[in-house]
Scaffold this active site. Structure first.
Site, PDB file in Angstrom:
ATOM      1  N   ASP A  16       0.837  -1.208   0.000  1.00 58.40           N
ATOM      2  CA  ASP A  16       0.000   0.000   0.000  1.00 58.40           C
ATOM      3  C   ASP A  16       0.869   1.255   0.000  1.00 58.40           C
ATOM      4  OD1 ASP A  16      -2.288   1.494   0.040  1.00 58.40           O
ATOM      5  OD2 ASP A  16      -2.723   1.183   2.161  1.00 58.40           O
ATOM      6  N   HIS A  33       2.658   3.175  -9.005  1.00 56.91           N
ATOM      7  CA  HIS A  33       2.495   1.731  -9.232  1.00 56.91           C
ATOM      8  C   HIS A  33       3.725   1.162  -9.958  1.00 56.91           C
ATOM      9  CE1 HIS A  33      -1.467   1.931  -7.633  1.00 56.91           C
ATOM     10  NE2 HIS A  33      -1.993   2.580  -8.643  1.00 56.91           N
ATOM     11  N   LEU A 127      11.460 -20.082  -3.663  1.00 54.73           N
ATOM     12  CA  LEU A 127      10.416 -19.170  -3.194  1.00 54.73           C
ATOM     13  C   LEU A 127       9.161 -19.396  -4.033  1.00 54.73           C
ATOM     14  CD1 LEU A 127       9.623 -16.583  -1.496  1.00 54.73           C
ATOM     15  CD2 LEU A 127      10.268 -15.257  -3.517  1.00 54.73           C
TER      16      LEU A 127
END
Ligand code: FPP
Length: 229
Positions: A16, A33, A127
Site C-alpha cells: 500500500d 504503481h 520461493l
C-alpha cells in the site's frame, strides 16, 4: 495447525502507498504503481535470503475495479509486463509464480502471460511467489465452502484455499487493516504495519519485519513458555 520453522516462513504483503508516494512527488498515481512494481522485484530477490519460502502479495483486490478505468488499465498493463519481464529470472532463481484470484474478469491479453509464467516456473523451489489479482478472501472462502459442500475439515479448507497458514503479514503505507486479504490463512499471523510507502520498501525494511516476527512469542492460544517452567 501448520507452524513454520525459520526456513519455511510464509509471508504476505499488502503493498500500500503507491498513490500517495507518487502524489507527494507531483507524479501521476501510475508512476507510484510503476515504482511499486520495482519494489516487488527487489523484495522477491531478497525474500529467500531471509528464510521466506512463500510470499503472497496483494497486487489487485476485487474491490480495486472501483478505481478509475485509466488506473485499472495501467495496473493490468504493469502486471502483464511484470510477468513477461520477470519470468526468465524467476526460472533462474528458483522462484515459482502462481496467480490467485478470479481470472474471468482479467483482460484477455494477461491470461497467456499468467499461464506461461506459471508453467515456466513450476519447478521453482526457493520461493513460491503468489500474486493475488482480482482477489477477495471472502469470495475465496465462499468458493471453497461450495466446493467442499459443507463436508470440510480445517485441513481440507486450507487445502481448498491453496496455501497453508500465513505466518507474517506486512502492510506498508501506514493503514492498519487486512482489506479482505487471506482472512482464513491469517488466523494466527503476526501483523506488522509500517508507515513506509510501498515504493520505498527495501531489503532492510523486510529484514526488520522478519526480525520483529522472530522476536514475538507465538502461542497459538496456549500459555507462554515461561509459565510452564
Ligand atoms: C495500493 O496502493 C496498491 C495497489 C492497489 C496496487 C499494487 C500494485 C503494485 C505494487 C504494482 C505492481 C504489481 C505487480 C504484480 C506488477 P494505493 O494505490 O492504494 O496507494 P494509496 O493508498 O497511496 O493511494
Amino acid at each position: 495447525m501448520q507452524q513454520s520453522t525459520y526456513d519455511t516462513l510464509h509471508a504476505a504483503i499488502i503493498m500500500d502507498g503507491n498513490g500517495r508516494w507518487a502524489t507527494a512527488r507531483g507524479l501521476p498515481r501510475i508512476a507510484g504503481h510503476r515504482a511499486g512494481s520495482e519494489a516487488l522485484r527487489r523484495t522477491v530477490e531478497s525474500a529467500p535470503n531471509l528464510g521466506i519460502r512463500s510470499l503472497t502479495v496483494y497486487a489487485f483486490s476485487s474491490d480495486n475495479w472501483r478505481r478509475p478505468r485509466t488506473e485499472v488499465s495501467a495496473l493490468m498493463r504493469l502486471f502483464h509486463t511484470y510477468l513477461r519481464r520477470e519470468r526468465d529470472k524467476c526460472v533462474e532463481n528458483g522462484v515459482r509464480i502462481s496467480v490467485i484470484g478470479r481470472r474471468d474478469r482479467l483482460p484477455l491479453m494477461v491470461l497467456p502471460e499468467i499461464e506461461a509464467a506459471e508453467k515456466a516456473t513450476i519447478r521453482g523451489d526457493k520461493l513460491h511467489l503468489r500474486l493475488a489479482v482480482d482477489y477477495s478472501s471472502r469470495d475465496a472462502i465462499l468458493d471453497a465452502a461450495k466446493r467442499l459442500k459443507g463436508k470440510g475439515t480445517r485441513e481440507a479448507f486450507s487445502e481448498a484455499l491453496g496455501a497453508g497458514d500465513v505466518d507474517l503479514v506486512i502492510r506498508t503505507g501506514g493503514e492498519k487493516r487486512l482489506s479482505d486479504f487471506l482472512l482464513w490463512e491469517c488466523a494466527y499471523a503476526e501483523l506488522i504495519f509500517t508507515p513506509v510507502m510501498w515504493p520505498d520498501f527495501n531489503e532492510s525494511d523486510l529484514a526488520s519485519a522478519v526480525a520483529e516476527f522472530h522476536s514475538r512469542e507465538r502461542r497459538f492460544g496456549a500459555v507462554p513458555k515461561a509459565a510452564l517452567a
